[in-house]
Scaffold this motif. Structure first.
Motif, short mmCIF file in Angstrom:
data_model
loop_
_atom_site.label_atom_id
_atom_site.label_comp_id
_atom_site.label_asym_id
_atom_site.label_seq_id
_atom_site.Cartn_x
_atom_site.Cartn_y
_atom_site.Cartn_z
N ALA A 280 0.86 -1.25 0.12
CA ALA A 280 0.12 0.02 -0.23
C ALA A 280 0.74 1.32 -0.06
CB ALA A 280 -1.02 0.14 1.17
N ILE A 281 2.00 1.27 0.87
CA ILE A 281 2.69 2.57 0.72
C ILE A 281 3.52 2.46 -0.47
CG2 ILE A 281 4.95 3.30 1.85
CD1 ILE A 281 4.08 1.76 4.39
N ALA A 282 3.88 1.53 -1.09
CA ALA A 282 4.53 1.80 -2.40
C ALA A 282 3.65 2.12 -3.51
CB ALA A 282 5.24 0.26 -2.81
N ASP A 283 2.33 1.66 -3.30
CA ASP A 283 1.23 2.06 -4.28
C ASP A 283 0.84 3.42 -4.11
OD1 ASP A 283 -1.03 2.26 -6.08
OD2 ASP A 283 -2.25 1.40 -4.49
N VAL A 284 0.74 4.13 -3.12
CA VAL A 284 0.58 5.55 -2.95
C VAL A 284 1.62 6.57 -3.49
CG1 VAL A 284 0.12 7.35 -1.09
CG2 VAL A 284 -0.98 5.15 -0.83
N LEU A 285 3.04 6.03 -3.20
CA LEU A 285 4.04 6.56 -3.77
C LEU A 285 4.51 6.19 -4.95
CD1 LEU A 285 6.49 6.02 -0.55
CD2 LEU A 285 5.19 8.04 -1.23
N ASN A 286 3.52 5.38 -5.76
CA ASN A 286 3.83 5.07 -7.01
C ASN A 286 5.45 4.25 -7.27
OD1 ASN A 286 3.12 4.69 -9.86
ND2 ASN A 286 4.15 6.52 -10.44
N VAL A 287 5.71 3.68 -6.38
CA VAL A 287 7.16 3.17 -6.70
C VAL A 287 6.79 1.58 -6.73
CG1 VAL A 287 7.58 2.78 -4.14
CG2 VAL A 287 9.57 3.00 -5.78
#
Ligand code: DUC
Ligand code: ZN
Ligand code: ZN
Ligand code: ZN
Length: 480
Positions: free
Chosen positions: A227-234
């Motif tokens: 989820a964190i990666a999704d929000v940061l688009n990484v």
């Protein structure tokens, strides 16, 4: 000039398999084709009836790792040599700084330790703490030292665990740099609590280990990191996915269009958690690693992930501790050094349980043991491909050869083998590293110090190209 002609085999790449000879010269593949002529002085290897594949790449090992108060048995020489014996010609190991230790200092220490490696190697850098110097040093590592992936332990509280603040800061920095963030997904707070609760129940033996790290603990962390990666688009790579809960998190995210990649350990594909209830402490403790082996059923789910392409790589987390070291946790399972071997066995067990059972084609085997790792960590096509110009890191694979795996005959310095007694069909007959025969029909000719450090450049503009968070694509968002 040293030259080897591998004659009459079937070349297997991740995209196709075809009959061809392979000629190597001075460490590189110089020709792939039919009826190749050998220049004078060429060593000829007869590969009739065998496969010629890119050498395995193990994206997850810990050689000579100082961990839980001790140091692993295999160092960079014995560990990479064991890999060569099993058809694995490159490893990606981890630099793990102590909290507050400058990253570049830890990096230099690991580079020094690794100079004795017999096969090629590279490093992921673990982020174990955060401040502006860490952020700066990540840039130096990516731009000057060829480290394009950063590891985050979401477990090991009061030691190397990353909290969410560090995850967010570091993932954001990875995106800026074009580097891949990776996570060891286990909720360290829950592990910390459950270890105490299990001990309070009077359970002190290795059977307490899986009770303190149940699948949902991994599932929670995998979902959170994704989820964190999704929000940061990484993009994000989840190491050692061991259970349905974490694999499902990856499948869901991928179905939404997120760039999430998953790694599976050979051990997690084969072994279940009943081993922790073995009456012999040494046997049960030898299997203590994190995440632990899982109840029956999870293994098949991981295979489905590899078959479907939702999981991408196979690794080992090779991290060997001997019985005397494991005995540190005789009265408290939480003190058993976490780790098991496997670098020598991964290729054979994945072939035997993957290809021989029909779960994987030979090309899919190459994808999950070599090519996918090379692509995800920017070693491709230097590694992971049998093609002109690639490194001559090759394995001649004898599908009819067989062997019974055992600690008694392994090259690894560990005194235990988690695949003990398993007879595998399909083994390397020859391994080439940098165009040299380093393993020939059971004879290991590994050379201390012959391995080279592999720089892996940053990903550049092909990385996280689309500024489209997967959330935008969910049905609720579309309806709004
Ligand atoms: N797990 C292990 O079992 N050993 C080393 C580190 C890890 O995360
Ligand atoms: Zn881990
Ligand atoms: Zn690990
Ligand atoms: Zn020992």
């Amino acid at each position: 000039m040293s030259s080897i002609l591998i004659q009459g085999g079937t070349v297997v790449n991740a995209d196709r398999a075809f009959k061809a000879d392979v000629l190597t010269q001075d460490g590189k593949i110089v020709a792939v084709g039919t009826d190749l002529q050998a220049p004078a002085g060429t060593t000829v290897v007869d590969a009739g009836g065998q496969y010629v594949m890119p050498g395995g790449i193990d994206p997850h090992t810990h050689m000579q790792l100082p961990f839980m108060g001790t140091v692993t048995m295999d160092d960079f020489y014995t560990g990479t040599a064991a890999g060569l014996a099993g058809g694995t010609t490159s490893i990606i190991d981890f630099v793990i700084p102590n909290p507050q230790q400058p990253l570049l200092e830890a990096y230099q220490t690991w580079r020094g330790w690794a100079e004795k490696a017999a096969g090629d190697y590279s490093f992921h850098m673990a982020i174990t703490w955060w401040d502006e110097s860490v952020k700066r040093d990540m840039g130096t590592l990516v731009n000057e030292e060829g480290i394009n992936s950063f590891k985050h332990f979401m477990a090991y509280k009061n030691a190397i665990m990353c909290d969410d603040e560090t995850l967010v800061n570091s993932f954001k920095r990875c995106l800026e740099l074009g580097a891949m963030p990776t996570v060891h997904a286990e909720n360290g707070e829950l592990v910390y609590l459950l270890q105490k609760q299990v001990a309070e129940m009077g359970i002190t033996g290795p059977e307490g280990h899986p009770l303190s790290r149940p699948p949902m603990v991994e599932g929670e962390a995998a979902n959170r990191a994704i989820a964190i990666a999704d929000v940061l688009n990484v993009p994000i790579y989840v190491v050692h996915v061991s259970c349905i809960e974490a694999a499902e998190a990856i499948c869901r995210a991928r179905a939404r269009g997120q760039r999430v990649y998953g790694e599976v350990l050979a051990g997690h594909l084969m072994i279940d958690d009943s081993i922790y209830r073995h009456p012999d402490f040494a046997t049960a403790a030898a299997h203590v690693m994190s995440p632990p082996f899982r109840p029956k059923g999870h293994q098949e789910y991981l295979w489905r992930g590899l078959q479907s392409g939702n999981l991408h790589t196979t690794a080992t987390d090779h991290c060997t501790f001997c019985a005397a070291q494991k005995a540190a946790g005789k009265d408290d399972f939480a003190k058993i050094p976490n780790g098991c071997g496997g670098v020598e066995e991964r290729m054979a067990v994945v072939w035997d349980e993957g290809v021989n059972t029909g779960r994987l084609t030979p090309s899919e085997f190459v994808a999950v043991t070599s090519a996918n790792t090379a692509k995800l960590f920017n070693l491709y096509p230097q590694k992971g491909s049998v093609s002109v110009g690639a490194d001559a890191d090759l394995v001649v694979w004898d599908p009819a050869g067989s062997k019974t795996l055992s600690a008694k005959t392994q090259f690894s310095k560990g005194d235990y083998n988690v695949f003990e007694g398993r007879t595998v069909k399909g083994i390397p007959s020859h391994t080439l590293s940098q165009g040299k025969l380093v393993f020939v029909q059971g004879d290991l000719r590994a050379e201390r110090g012959a391995g080279r450090y592999l720089k892996r450049p940053a990903f550049g503009s092909n990385f996280a190209a689309a500024k489209l968070r997967s959330e935008v694509l969910t049905p609720t968002a579309v309806k709004r």
